[in-house]
Design a protein around this motif. Structure first.
Motif, PDB file in Angstrom:
ATOM      1  N   THR A 127      33.052 -22.970 -43.892  1.00  0.00           N
ATOM      2  CA  THR A 127      33.359 -24.145 -45.419  1.00  0.00           C
ATOM      3  C   THR A 127      31.709 -22.171 -46.404  1.00  0.00           C
ATOM      4  O   THR A 127      32.631 -22.629 -47.007  1.00  0.00           O
ATOM      5  CB  THR A 127      32.683 -24.784 -45.436  1.00  0.00           C
ATOM      6  N   ALA A 128      31.338 -22.175 -45.777  1.00  0.00           N
ATOM      7  CA  ALA A 128      30.572 -21.407 -46.066  1.00  0.00           C
ATOM      8  C   ALA A 128      30.748 -19.885 -46.656  1.00  0.00           C
ATOM      9  O   ALA A 128      30.640 -19.117 -47.712  1.00  0.00           O
ATOM     10  CB  ALA A 128      29.419 -20.614 -45.433  1.00  0.00           C
ATOM     11  N   CYS A 129      31.595 -19.209 -45.929  1.00  0.00           N
ATOM     12  CA  CYS A 129      32.788 -17.905 -45.786  1.00  0.00           C
ATOM     13  C   CYS A 129      33.861 -18.183 -47.491  1.00  0.00           C
ATOM     14  O   CYS A 129      33.748 -17.801 -48.463  1.00  0.00           O
ATOM     15  CB  CYS A 129      33.330 -17.877 -45.097  1.00  0.00           C
ATOM     16  N   TYR A 130      34.462 -19.332 -47.895  1.00  0.00           N
ATOM     17  CA  TYR A 130      35.077 -19.526 -48.756  1.00  0.00           C
ATOM     18  C   TYR A 130      34.050 -20.425 -49.907  1.00  0.00           C
ATOM     19  O   TYR A 130      34.321 -19.792 -51.060  1.00  0.00           O
ATOM     20  CB  TYR A 130      35.693 -20.788 -48.318  1.00  0.00           C
ATOM     21  N   VAL A 131      33.082 -20.641 -50.016  1.00  0.00           N
ATOM     22  CA  VAL A 131      31.788 -20.821 -51.022  1.00  0.00           C
ATOM     23  C   VAL A 131      31.466 -19.816 -51.207  1.00  0.00           C
ATOM     24  O   VAL A 131      31.424 -19.444 -52.433  1.00  0.00           O
ATOM     25  CB  VAL A 131      31.026 -21.830 -50.222  1.00  0.00           C
ATOM     26  N   ILE A 132      30.812 -18.819 -50.656  1.00  0.00           N
ATOM     27  CA  ILE A 132      30.806 -18.373 -50.885  1.00  0.00           C
ATOM     28  C   ILE A 132      32.125 -16.992 -51.419  1.00  0.00           C
ATOM     29  O   ILE A 132      31.500 -16.113 -52.757  1.00  0.00           O
ATOM     30  CB  ILE A 132      30.836 -16.749 -49.709  1.00  0.00           C
ATOM     31  N   ARG A 133      33.522 -16.934 -50.902  1.00  0.00           N
ATOM     32  CA  ARG A 133      33.989 -16.381 -51.871  1.00  0.00           C
ATOM     33  C   ARG A 133      34.378 -16.417 -53.196  1.00  0.00           C
ATOM     34  O   ARG A 133      34.458 -15.869 -54.423  1.00  0.00           O
ATOM     35  CB  ARG A 133      35.689 -16.251 -51.185  1.00  0.00           C
ATOM     36  N   ASP A 134      34.231 -18.317 -53.019  1.00  0.00           N
ATOM     37  CA  ASP A 134      34.194 -18.567 -54.737  1.00  0.00           C
ATOM     38  C   ASP A 134      33.005 -18.620 -55.740  1.00  0.00           C
ATOM     39  O   ASP A 134      33.362 -17.925 -56.837  1.00  0.00           O
ATOM     40  CB  ASP A 134      34.508 -20.513 -54.519  1.00  0.00           C
ATOM     41  N   LEU A 135      32.269 -18.316 -55.044  1.00  0.00           N
ATOM     42  CA  LEU A 135      30.830 -18.012 -56.275  1.00  0.00           C
ATOM     43  C   LEU A 135      30.915 -16.624 -56.559  1.00  0.00           C
ATOM     44  O   LEU A 135      30.006 -16.157 -57.366  1.00  0.00           O
ATOM     45  CB  LEU A 135      29.580 -18.704 -55.177  1.00  0.00           C
TER      46      LEU A 135
END
Length: 328
Positions: free
Chosen positions: A89-97
């Protein structure tokens, strides 16, 4: 909720990995902030970096704040504020931000998350040549407009827009490659110790999101014998930054000192949680090819199984061939 105590350690660890990647991207891997607090406070890059991570909701300034990470996790991945996050989840949120930040910071890198333990080259090249492919296709269209019309739409002599090979194009920017992995079921599989430890030695490494069960860390290095990893522990509650009347971040001595530590965490590698995410920063296409070559060499020099693999094409799960495989 007015504190991240007890639930925010993976978010903080993700911020560490991302801040380190931004430092490498905009400065260099060897760049260090000034040792004096007063000098550091005046450093343009330090001020910018601290503003990006300050804990305030913002679309353009504090884009990597805890508030924005929680908002992205809730809006897209159904993680409630205060709930536990995993590395994936942290990886995908990094990508989105990072995608959000690109609207105001066009020179930023792009983020790709390889979620299946496999890095698909076609997905990487499509992402990293998005702009250069458009320019190449436009050049083909302009060339086509100067040529006589083909006798038939299927005439092979006519110009083809699908003739652009993304593997030959220059990358638009740099890449942050994130690979979520699970190296074991209930505990870390020690067969991966050597491969994981040696991954830190690769020049493209920006560390690992992981930790012990229920306690996240950002790991940035390992002992040469692979016995221990070095990381930063976010489990210290500190005062959030303040803003002045015009909403600029106040860089007080206390806050400036809170973003540093002289005490890295040293941890037995075989006691790590099996759920983790490994990160690599590739400045350009040549650097990505060098990463792949280095991982091949790493494979030859150790008996550990592969951490992840490279494949040419992303599987088409809707193809008739895949239907046949599923039926079998």
């Amino acid at each position: 909720i007015d504190t991240d105590a007890g639930w925010g350690c993976m978010l903080r660890s993700a911020q560490m990995l991302l801040a380190h990647t931004l430092r490498v991207h905009f400065q260099s891997r060897n760049w260090m902030p000034p040792t004096s607090v007063e000098t550091e406070r005046r450093d343009p890059f330090v001020k910018k970096l601290i503003t990006w991570f300050a804990d305030f909701p913002s679309k353009t300034e504090s884009v990597y704040s805890l508030h924005n990470m929680v908002a992205a996790g809730y809006a897209k991945y159904e993680v409630l504020p205060g709930e536990w996050w995993g590395p994936g989840t942290a990886c995908y949120v990094i990508r989105d931000l990072v995608e959000l930040h690109q609207q105001s910071q066009p020179s930023l890198f792009r983020v790709h998350v390889s979620s299946e333990g496999t890095v698909y080259r076609d997905a990487i090249y499509e992402l990293m040549t998005r702009d250069s492919k458009k320019r190449a296709e436009e050049r083909l269209r302009q060339k086509a407009s100067t040529l006589p019309s083909p006798l038939h739409p299927l005439d092979p002599s006519g110009p083809r827009l699908d003739g652009v090979d993304v593997k030959t194009l220059d990358w638009d920017t740099s890449l942050l490659l994130l690979v979520p992995l699970r190296l074991g079921l209930d505990k870390f599989n020690e067969e991966y110790v050597n491969s994981l430890a040696r991954s830190f030695w690769l020049p493209q490494s920006v560390g690992i999101l992981g930790g012990r069960p229920r306690g996240a860390r950002w790991f940035y290095g390992a002992y040469a014998d692979g016995s221990k990893v070095l990381g930063l522990d976010p489990h210290t509650v500190q005062t959030a930054p303040q803003r002045n009347a015009v909403k600029n971040i106040l860089l007080s001595d206390e806050f400036m000192q809170s973003i540093h530590t002289g005490y890295p965490d040293i941890y037995q590698i075989n006691r790590m949680d099996p759920s983790l995410a490994i990160g690599f920063y590739c400045r350009d296409r040549k650097d990505f090819l060098a990463l792949e070559a280095s991982l091949d060499e790493l494979k030859k020099s150790t008996t550990s199984p592969d951490l992840f693999t490279f494949e040419d094409k992303t599987p088409n799960y809707f193809s008739s061939a895949m239907d046949d495989v599923m039926l079998e």
